[in-house]
Design a protein around this motif. Structure first.
Motif, PDB file in Angstrom:
ATOM      1  N   ILE A   4      40.476  39.872  28.620  1.00  0.00           N
ATOM      2  CA  ILE A   4      41.670  39.710  29.440  1.00  0.00           C
ATOM      3  C   ILE A   4      42.708  40.698  28.926  1.00  0.00           C
ATOM      4  CG2 ILE A   4      43.542  38.139  30.057  1.00  0.00           C
ATOM      5  CD1 ILE A   4      41.458  35.901  30.051  1.00  0.00           C
ATOM      6  N   PHE A  60      47.247  42.368  35.826  1.00  0.00           N
ATOM      7  CA  PHE A  60      46.498  41.647  34.797  1.00  0.00           C
ATOM      8  C   PHE A  60      45.062  41.505  35.277  1.00  0.00           C
ATOM      9  CE2 PHE A  60      50.905  40.485  34.673  1.00  0.00           C
ATOM     10  CZ  PHE A  60      51.222  40.471  33.329  1.00  0.00           C
ATOM     11  N   ALA A  62      40.783  40.381  34.235  1.00  0.00           N
ATOM     12  CA  ALA A  62      39.731  39.841  33.375  1.00  0.00           C
ATOM     13  C   ALA A  62      38.500  40.678  33.689  1.00  0.00           C
ATOM     14  CB  ALA A  62      39.481  38.374  33.669  1.00  0.00           C
ATOM     15  N   SER A  70      38.314  39.425  37.853  1.00  0.00           N
ATOM     16  CA  SER A  70      39.473  38.679  38.318  1.00  0.00           C
ATOM     17  C   SER A  70      40.712  39.537  38.109  1.00  0.00           C
ATOM     18  CB  SER A  70      39.603  37.354  37.559  1.00  0.00           C
ATOM     19  OG  SER A  70      40.651  36.569  38.073  1.00  0.00           O
ATOM     20  N   THR A  98      39.394  36.150  42.227  1.00  0.00           N
ATOM     21  CA  THR A  98      38.270  36.154  41.295  1.00  0.00           C
ATOM     22  C   THR A  98      36.986  36.277  42.112  1.00  0.00           C
ATOM     23  OG1 THR A  98      39.471  34.751  39.740  1.00  0.00           O
ATOM     24  CG2 THR A  98      37.083  34.819  39.490  1.00  0.00           C
ATOM     25  N   GLN A 110      42.296  31.249  32.412  1.00  0.00           N
ATOM     26  CA  GLN A 110      42.553  32.054  31.213  1.00  0.00           C
ATOM     27  C   GLN A 110      43.480  33.234  31.529  1.00  0.00           C
ATOM     28  OE1 GLN A 110      39.021  33.063  28.790  1.00  0.00           O
ATOM     29  NE2 GLN A 110      37.945  31.565  30.050  1.00  0.00           N
ATOM     30  N   LEU A 111      43.234  33.875  32.657  1.00  0.00           N
ATOM     31  CA  LEU A 111      44.064  35.012  33.051  1.00  0.00           C
ATOM     32  C   LEU A 111      45.488  34.548  33.352  1.00  0.00           C
ATOM     33  CD1 LEU A 111      44.231  38.032  33.598  1.00  0.00           C
ATOM     34  CD2 LEU A 111      43.269  37.608  35.873  1.00  0.00           C
TER      35      LEU A 111
END
Length: 158
Positions: A4, A60, A62, A70, A98, A110-111
């Motif tokens: 990430i 951002f 992943a 994602s 995602t 998580q992201l």
């Protein structure tokens, strides 16, 4: 191995491809017409050009083995100075997507946690989003609430 991180210029084509897939999925799932009459290569060029020229979006991602699985974009809006202010901005979360094969594996969560941590460090007061009907419960599980009334004035039809 999932990584990430912040998005970079080297990611722009992959991000454009993800946006294309996202719109294709919306067309199928919601009977939308996002891609009718649109040339994919032209769109990808326009998307990459936008990202190169629009520095206000924080990206951002992943990634799994170099593949972006994602992505989420954050548009930070500075607030005007005010006496005794604790925050400096608010932020709009958009283009959250995602890949299907990576859903329901906590990757988006998580992201989003990474983004929330970033926003807190930047003294961001709140995040807001316009979710699809299918994603409301995911946002609620991740701390979003439907509390503020936002008034809107539509100036142009899409």
């Amino acid at each position: 191995m999932l990584n990430i991180r912040f998005g970079e210029e080297k990611d722009y084509i992959q991000l454009a491809e993800l946006k294309w897939l996202h719109m294709k999925e919306d067309d199928m799932d919601y009977n939308e017409t996002n891609l009718n009459g649109i040339d994919k290569e032209t769109f990808i060029g326009e998307y990459v050009s936008f990202l190169k020229n629009e520095s206000n979006y924080k990206i951002f991602v992943a990634e799994d083995s170099g593949i972006i699985v994602s992505a989420m974009f954050l548009y930070v809006i500075p607030k005007l100075p005010k006496p005794n202010r604790k925050s400096e901005s608010i932020a709009y979360l958009t283009s959250v997507y995602t890949l299907k094969n990576y859903r329901n594996k906590s990757i988006g969560t998580q992201l989003l946690t990474f983004i929330k941590d970033y926003a807190l460090k930047e003294k961001c007061e709140l995040l807001f989003v316009w979710p699809s009907s299918k994603s409301v419960s995911w946002y609620e599980k991740n701390g979003f609430k439907n509390e503020n009334e936002i008034l809107e004035c539509i100036l142009m039809d899409e």
